[in-house]
Write a protein that holds these residues in place. Structure first.
Motif, PDB file in Angstrom:
ATOM      1  N   PRO A 437       0.833  -1.209   0.000  1.00  0.00           N
ATOM      2  CA  PRO A 437       0.000   0.000   0.000  1.00  0.00           C
ATOM      3  C   PRO A 437       0.861   1.249   0.000  1.00  0.00           C
ATOM      4  CG  PRO A 437      -0.825  -1.591   1.597  1.00  0.00           C
ATOM      5  CD  PRO A 437       0.488  -2.121   1.118  1.00  0.00           C
ATOM      6  N   ALA A 438       0.579   2.154  -0.909  1.00  0.00           N
ATOM      7  CA  ALA A 438       1.379   3.369  -1.042  1.00  0.00           C
ATOM      8  C   ALA A 438       0.966   4.401   0.003  1.00  0.00           C
ATOM      9  CB  ALA A 438       1.214   3.944  -2.448  1.00  0.00           C
ATOM     10  N   SER A 439       1.865   5.331   0.282  1.00  0.00           N
ATOM     11  CA  SER A 439       1.565   6.430   1.204  1.00  0.00           C
ATOM     12  C   SER A 439       0.866   7.528   0.409  1.00  0.00           C
ATOM     13  CB  SER A 439       2.856   6.955   1.849  1.00  0.00           C
ATOM     14  OG  SER A 439       3.458   5.970   2.636  1.00  0.00           O
ATOM     15  N   VAL A 440      -0.448   7.401   0.285  1.00  0.00           N
ATOM     16  CA  VAL A 440      -1.224   8.303  -0.565  1.00  0.00           C
ATOM     17  C   VAL A 440      -1.987   9.313   0.286  1.00  0.00           C
ATOM     18  CG1 VAL A 440      -1.470   6.603  -2.407  1.00  0.00           C
ATOM     19  CG2 VAL A 440      -3.198   6.726  -0.611  1.00  0.00           C
ATOM     20  N   PHE A 441      -2.415  10.386  -0.373  1.00  0.00           N
ATOM     21  CA  PHE A 441      -3.170  11.446   0.273  1.00  0.00           C
ATOM     22  C   PHE A 441      -4.278  11.910  -0.669  1.00  0.00           C
ATOM     23  CE2 PHE A 441       1.225  11.543   1.676  1.00  0.00           C
ATOM     24  CZ  PHE A 441       1.096  11.522   3.050  1.00  0.00           C
ATOM     25  N   TYR A 442      -5.193  12.672  -0.105  1.00  0.00           N
ATOM     26  CA  TYR A 442      -6.229  13.303  -0.924  1.00  0.00           C
ATOM     27  C   TYR A 442      -6.653  14.594  -0.238  1.00  0.00           C
ATOM     28  CZ  TYR A 442      -9.272  10.872   2.450  1.00  0.00           C
ATOM     29  OH  TYR A 442      -9.856  10.380   3.587  1.00  0.00           O
ATOM     30  N   SER A 443      -7.201  15.518  -1.018  1.00  0.00           N
ATOM     31  CA  SER A 443      -7.645  16.799  -0.468  1.00  0.00           C
ATOM     32  C   SER A 443      -9.019  17.128  -1.022  1.00  0.00           C
ATOM     33  CB  SER A 443      -6.654  17.919  -0.823  1.00  0.00           C
ATOM     34  OG  SER A 443      -6.589  18.107  -2.222  1.00  0.00           O
ATOM     35  N   ALA A 444      -9.722  18.028  -0.335  1.00  0.00           N
ATOM     36  CA  ALA A 444     -11.077  18.372  -0.748  1.00  0.00           C
ATOM     37  C   ALA A 444     -11.094  19.044  -2.116  1.00  0.00           C
ATOM     38  CB  ALA A 444     -11.725  19.284   0.300  1.00  0.00           C
ATOM     39  N   TRP A 445     -10.115  19.953  -2.344  1.00  0.00           N
ATOM     40  CA  TRP A 445     -10.090  20.709  -3.602  1.00  0.00           C
ATOM     41  C   TRP A 445      -8.661  21.195  -3.816  1.00  0.00           C
ATOM     42  CZ3 TRP A 445     -11.687  26.508  -3.726  1.00  0.00           C
ATOM     43  CH2 TRP A 445     -11.474  27.025  -5.013  1.00  0.00           C
ATOM     44  N   CYS A 446      -8.040  20.783  -4.911  1.00  0.00           N
ATOM     45  CA  CYS A 446      -6.635  21.130  -5.148  1.00  0.00           C
ATOM     46  C   CYS A 446      -6.460  22.532  -5.705  1.00  0.00           C
ATOM     47  CB  CYS A 446      -5.987  20.103  -6.077  1.00  0.00           C
ATOM     48  SG  CYS A 446      -6.516  20.209  -7.808  1.00  0.00           S
ATOM     49  N   GLY A 447      -7.552  23.209  -6.074  1.00  0.00           N
ATOM     50  CA  GLY A 447      -7.439  24.573  -6.584  1.00  0.00           C
ATOM     51  C   GLY A 447      -6.985  24.651  -8.022  1.00  0.00           C
ATOM     52  N   GLY A 448      -6.999  23.529  -8.731  1.00  0.00           N
ATOM     53  CA  GLY A 448      -6.607  23.522 -10.132  1.00  0.00           C
ATOM     54  C   GLY A 448      -5.185  23.079 -10.380  1.00  0.00           C
ATOM     55  N   ARG A 563      -6.301  35.580   0.673  1.00  0.00           N
ATOM     56  CA  ARG A 563      -7.070  35.251  -0.530  1.00  0.00           C
ATOM     57  C   ARG A 563      -6.402  34.049  -1.198  1.00  0.00           C
ATOM     58  NH1 ARG A 563      -6.444  40.912  -1.048  1.00  0.00           N
ATOM     59  NH2 ARG A 563      -8.407  42.097  -0.856  1.00  0.00           N
ATOM     60  N   GLY A 564      -7.197  33.042  -1.561  1.00  0.00           N
ATOM     61  CA  GLY A 564      -6.566  31.866  -2.145  1.00  0.00           C
ATOM     62  C   GLY A 564      -7.519  30.966  -2.901  1.00  0.00           C
ATOM     63  N   ARG A 565      -6.958  29.841  -3.349  1.00  0.00           N
ATOM     64  CA  ARG A 565      -7.718  28.829  -4.082  1.00  0.00           C
ATOM     65  C   ARG A 565      -7.407  27.459  -3.469  1.00  0.00           C
ATOM     66  NH1 ARG A 565     -10.041  30.183  -8.659  1.00  0.00           N
ATOM     67  NH2 ARG A 565     -10.047  28.014  -9.362  1.00  0.00           N
ATOM     68  N   GLY A 566      -8.386  26.573  -3.550  1.00  0.00           N
ATOM     69  CA  GLY A 566      -8.193  25.211  -3.050  1.00  0.00           C
ATOM     70  C   GLY A 566      -8.602  25.060  -1.598  1.00  0.00           C
ATOM     71  N   PHE A 567      -8.770  23.802  -1.197  1.00  0.00           N
ATOM     72  CA  PHE A 567      -9.133  23.479   0.183  1.00  0.00           C
ATOM     73  C   PHE A 567      -8.383  22.199   0.557  1.00  0.00           C
ATOM     74  CE2 PHE A 567     -13.000  23.225   3.270  1.00  0.00           C
ATOM     75  CZ  PHE A 567     -12.127  23.232   4.346  1.00  0.00           C
ATOM     76  N   GLY A 568      -7.363  22.349   1.415  1.00  0.00           N
ATOM     77  CA  GLY A 568      -6.531  21.217   1.776  1.00  0.00           C
ATOM     78  C   GLY A 568      -5.126  21.385   1.222  1.00  0.00           C
ATOM     79  N   HIS A 569      -4.333  20.345   1.370  1.00  0.00           N
ATOM     80  CA  HIS A 569      -2.930  20.427   0.948  1.00  0.00           C
ATOM     81  C   HIS A 569      -2.737  20.257  -0.549  1.00  0.00           C
ATOM     82  CE1 HIS A 569      -3.504  16.130   0.961  1.00  0.00           C
ATOM     83  NE2 HIS A 569      -3.641  16.109   2.273  1.00  0.00           N
ATOM     84  N   GLY A 570      -3.728  19.731  -1.262  1.00  0.00           N
ATOM     85  CA  GLY A 570      -3.637  19.611  -2.714  1.00  0.00           C
ATOM     86  C   GLY A 570      -2.874  18.403  -3.218  1.00  0.00           C
ATOM     87  N   VAL A 571      -2.469  17.492  -2.302  1.00  0.00           N
ATOM     88  CA  VAL A 571      -1.684  16.324  -2.702  1.00  0.00           C
ATOM     89  C   VAL A 571      -2.619  15.171  -3.061  1.00  0.00           C
ATOM     90  CG1 VAL A 571       0.037  14.635  -1.960  1.00  0.00           C
ATOM     91  CG2 VAL A 571       0.217  17.016  -1.228  1.00  0.00           C
ATOM     92  N   LEU A 573      -5.339  12.699  -4.726  1.00  0.00           N
ATOM     93  CA  LEU A 573      -6.664  12.797  -5.324  1.00  0.00           C
ATOM     94  C   LEU A 573      -7.382  14.057  -4.869  1.00  0.00           C
ATOM     95  CD1 LEU A 573      -9.199  10.030  -5.966  1.00  0.00           C
ATOM     96  CD2 LEU A 573      -9.953  11.936  -4.535  1.00  0.00           C
ATOM     97  N   CYS A 574      -7.968  14.763  -5.807  1.00  0.00           N
ATOM     98  CA  CYS A 574      -8.787  15.942  -5.524  1.00  0.00           C
ATOM     99  C   CYS A 574     -10.245  15.491  -5.508  1.00  0.00           C
ATOM    100  CB  CYS A 574      -8.560  17.016  -6.588  1.00  0.00           C
ATOM    101  SG  CYS A 574      -9.656  18.450  -6.464  1.00  0.00           S
ATOM    102  N   VAL A 575     -10.922  15.624  -4.374  1.00  0.00           N
ATOM    103  CA  VAL A 575     -12.299  15.128  -4.245  1.00  0.00           C
ATOM    104  C   VAL A 575     -13.230  15.872  -5.192  1.00  0.00           C
ATOM    105  CG1 VAL A 575     -14.248  14.920  -2.663  1.00  0.00           C
ATOM    106  CG2 VAL A 575     -11.948  14.338  -1.886  1.00  0.00           C
ATOM    107  N   VAL A 576     -13.071  17.188  -5.273  1.00  0.00           N
ATOM    108  CA  VAL A 576     -13.907  17.963  -6.198  1.00  0.00           C
ATOM    109  C   VAL A 576     -13.600  17.569  -7.639  1.00  0.00           C
ATOM    110  CG1 VAL A 576     -14.348  20.282  -7.099  1.00  0.00           C
ATOM    111  CG2 VAL A 576     -14.243  19.896  -4.623  1.00  0.00           C
TER     112      VAL A 576
END
Length: 824
Positions: A437-448, A563-571, A573-576
């Protein structure tokens, strides 16, 4: 010739007599007829055989077969999973049982036998079969009649497996361990072909002087330690962390079919009789000092092996070793994985629930996913969340559970019909890197823009290049106005110190535009990473305040505007983005391929705990690292094992030359702590050096910045090369040895007492004694860290600050006149 006492039992004499004349006659001991019970190991329990572990030990360089779990102790005991019964073996028998993906989880008896190189006997037939299939010497379905008696290279071989009255296929020949089939391959195989497979499997090559026929059945050629045979079998089957032996898919299918057959109807049928599904191979071979020994190597469970096992039965045969092995492996392999989930209660305590893995994944999807996302997005997130759980299941080992239900691990909510459907549809599937199993991550929204893991957590593995994610680029930006006092509180929580924040500005951005470093004017140290700042703001003021590190910051009259874009660390899978891709018609596999291009989706190894119906334990009032994972030692094998060394070290093969130096370092640290505290040294300190950072993380659950971890008297360390590169080897060893020496006496104290004592008494020799009055003056205003500050730090800086405060509080208590074991 007089018969030695260990062979005076008539049943033992019969087994040993076969091998004492092995130069003239080799017998393959098999199941005589279907349904015939193999001889049980109890026949040999009262007669430990002669075993000279020094006279016959070959050189390490010639016979070491990448044995990363080599052990010096013959009585070492390790837990596999809380609540499980511990494996035992009859007196005199040797066994080595381990988790294929985690070198720390292992159990053994009779290391004097396990570490003595011997002829492996018929275990090698699995290597011979792979060589023959890959060379085209035999085909998967081609049959051969067993002639029962055959002479090759001047040695007469006899088969004793059932007479089937028909040709044996390649898989059947392996299952029944047909001598005729394998020694006859000497005419069709070259030494070079055999050696290629042997080397890939981790066995030393055959020398020109070895007779090829007997070598093909493991009765000539280099000797190998029984312990190393677990790794050999794992490489052949293609499980575990080591590179698999290269072979065609059809070859591996035949190999697995033969090993499965051996455990069902062949020479290892004791597994099937005990209801254990396994891949196994038995052998009977000569024993150092005279006599016979039975050997079996097994991998279980059969579909997704998570454990490897070798059993040696001195004075017995392969069927006897298989009977012992079936009993050993039955108690620690489970067909269904489980998660011990720490649920946070309103009063701050933790309740531990045990959930089946798929039930846990369904709750994570409800907490982390998009409720209205399509099935493909739900399934992609389910596979990612399951992978995270498998790779991080020890994250809260010190608190008595696997994972928590907060953003520190994965947020859980009550499962819905949609999340249960996605968890069930993807059951058993995970994102794998080199079979693990890989050390994977996901975030709510990577901001593009997808972020690299190493940009957020230095040292983390990257499984692909950063890419633009047009699927989520249309989401609107965010803005937050935050008061100065809130920012100051967050900075202090992250480990910075200061009274008044004069300014906050971005110092550095990475290729994706995210903030790498911020300058906090008026605080010490003045710089903080963008990730640590966002985490601190989230913990102190809520995750809506600074949603990502892709932001700009400006001063306002009362504080700062972000002011910014994205929600989370962006690493990862992006849920959005996954939801948008599913709406466009992408499948779950296509979504995962976009976000994790370097990983494959396959069957992930199960967790060790047996799944039960959800059960609730009492709230955990005060976490106690090491208590939940403390070793429950089983009684030593009666009259069979020499005294264990005081320092036992498990090293990767490439670090074997460091054994003596590391043992000496541990002993120096132990003696120094004992002298300073008067605390008696434990009977043995066990040190596991992990081959990779990922292996260390899986075993301990610690973040990337931690160098070592201790549970009871078991110490886990990062790879030695990394510790040396960081200049932390000696300091880390001293620190962890202090924990091993003192934690037991301080088990009921707060975490700051245990951590403070370990730091206080692990100072480098010659650094000088502290001035008690200076300690008292300099630590008056220091607040002692909470258990959460130490166990769940939000960043490396926060953990350093917690450790410094812990040592200061402990030093203050010592300066006030208290003894070390009176600090509370």
């Amino acid at each position: 010739m007089p018969v030695p006492p260990e062979l005076q039992d008539p049943s033992v004499r019969r087994a040993a007599a076969v091998v004492l004349t092995i130069a003239a006659l080799v017998v393959c001991v098999g199941a005589a007829t279907p349904g015939l019970k193999p001889r049980r190991s109890a026949e040999y329990a009262g007669a430990p055989a002669r075993w000279d572990s020094t006279e016959h030990r070959a050189s390490n360089t010639e016979h070491r077969a990448s044995n990363t779990e080599r052990r010096a102790s013959s009585t070492e005991r390790r837990d596999f999973s809380p609540g499980e019964s511990q494996p035992t073996a009859p007196p005199g028998a040797a066994f080595f049982l381990r988790n294929l993906s985690n070198p720390r989880e292992r159990r053994e008896a009779r290391a004097d036998i396990l570490d003595t190189p011997v002829l492996p006997g018929s275990i090698v037939k699995a290597v011979t079969l792979v060589t023959a299939l890959e060379a085209g010497a035999v085909g998967p379905d081609s049959g051969a009649m067993c002639r029962r008696v055959v002479t090759v290279d001047g040695v007469r071989f006899v088969c004793a497996h059932p007479e089937l009255q028909r040709p044996l296929t390649a898989a059947e020949a392996l299952a029944h361990s047909c001598n005729d089939y394998f020694v006859s391959l000497a005419r069709r195989l070259t030494r070079e072909q055999v050696n290629r497979t042997r080397l890939a499997a981790g066995l030393p090559p055959l020398a020109a002087s070895a007779k090829l026929g007997p070598a093909l059945v493991g009765l000539d050629g280099p000797r190998v330690t029984p312990r190393a045979l677990v790794d050999v079998m794992a490489r052949l089957v293609g499980v575990g962390p080591d590179p698999p032996v290269p072979m065609r898919a059809e070859t591996r299918r035949v190999l697995v079919e033969g090993l499965k057959g051996a455990a069902t109807f062949g020479t290892a049928a004791a597994f099937g009789s005990a209801g254990v599904a396994a891949l196994a191979k038995t052998g009977t071979a000569p024993m150092p000092g005279g006599g016979a020994m039975g050997v079996v190597v097994a991998l279980a469970p059969v579909e997704r092996p998570t454990h490897g096992l070798v059993v040696v039965a001195p004075g017995g045969a392969g069927v006897d070793a298989a009977a012992i092995a079936a009993d050993l492996v039955r108690g620690v392999t489970a067909p269904t994985p489980a998660i011990r989930l720490g649920r946070t209660l309103p009063d701050g305590r933790t309740r531990v629930d045990t959930l089946a893995l798929d039930d846990y994944v369904a709750e994570v999807l409800a907490g982390e996913g998009q409720p209205r996302a399509g099935d493909a997005a739900q399934e992609a997130l389910a596979i990612t969340a399951r992978t995270f759980a498998l790779a991080n299941r020890n994250r809260h080992r010190g608190e008595g559970f696997d994972l928590c239900d907060t953003t520190h691990c994965q947020v859980t909510r009550a499962a819905t019909a949609a999340t249960r459907r996605a968890a069930t549809a993807t059951s058993g599937r995970a994102l794998l890197h080199q079979g693990q199993p890989a050390s994977v991550f996901y975030s709510a929204w990577c901001g593009g823009r997808i972020e690299r893991a190493s940009q957020v957590w230095p040292g983390a593995a990257d499984y692909g290049e950063p890419a633009r994610d047009d699927a989520c680029a249309g989401e609107p930006p965010w803005q937050s106005d935050i008061r100065v006092t809130d920012v100051e509180r967050a900075l202090r929580a992250a480990g910075l110190r200061g009274g008044r924040l004069r300014g906050l500005r971005v110092l550095q951005r990475n290729a994706s535009g995210r903030v790498v470093r911020l300058r906090a004017e008026g605080f010490t140290p003045p710089d903080i990473s963008g990730h640590d700042f966002r985490m601190a703001m989230g913990r102190v003021g809520g995750w809506q305040m600074v949603k990502s590190t892709a932001f700009d910051v400006d001063r306002t009259g009362t504080g700062f505007r972000f002011r910014g874009r994205g929600f989370g660390h962006g690493v990862g899978l992006c849920v959005v983005g996954a939801g948008a891709r599913a709406a466009r018609g992408a499948s779950a596999d296509e979504i995962l391929k976009f976000y994790f291009p370097a990983l494959v989706v396959g069957a992930g190894p199960s967790l060790l705990a047996t799944a039960r119906s959800a059960s609730t334990a009492g709230p955990v009032a005060a976490p106690s690292p090491g208590a939940a994972a403390a070793t429950a030692a089983m009684p030593p094998a009666a009259g069979a094992a020499p005294a264990a060394p005081d320092v036992q070290v498990a090293l990767p093969a490439e670090d074997e030359g460091e054994r003596a130096a590391l043992q000496a370092l541990v002993r120096r640290a132990r003696d120094a702590v004992a002298k300073a505290t008067g605390q008696a040294a434990p009977g043995a300190i066990r040190v596991t050096v992990h081959p990779t950072v990922a292996s260390f993380g899986r075993a301990t659950g610690q973040p990337w910045w931690v160098s070592g971890a201790t549970s009871g008297t078991d110490i886990d360390l990062l790879p030695l090369a990394i510790l040396k590169q960081r200049g932390q080897l000696e300091r880390t060893v001293r620190h962890e040895v202090a924990h091993a020496m003192l934690d037991g006496a301080l088990a009921s104290r707060p975490m700051w007492v245990r951590e403070g004592a370990a730091i206080y008494f692990s100072r480098e020799p010659g650094s000088g004694k502290r001035d008690p009055e200076a300690d008292a003056r300099s630590t008056v205003r220091v607040s002692c860290p909470s258990d959460a500050d130490i166990l769940r730090p939000i960043s490396a800086g926060a953990q350093r600050d917690a450790y410094e405060r812990a040592e200061a509080c402990f030093a203050r208590a010592i300066a006030s006149g208290r003894k070390w074991d009176e600090v509370r």
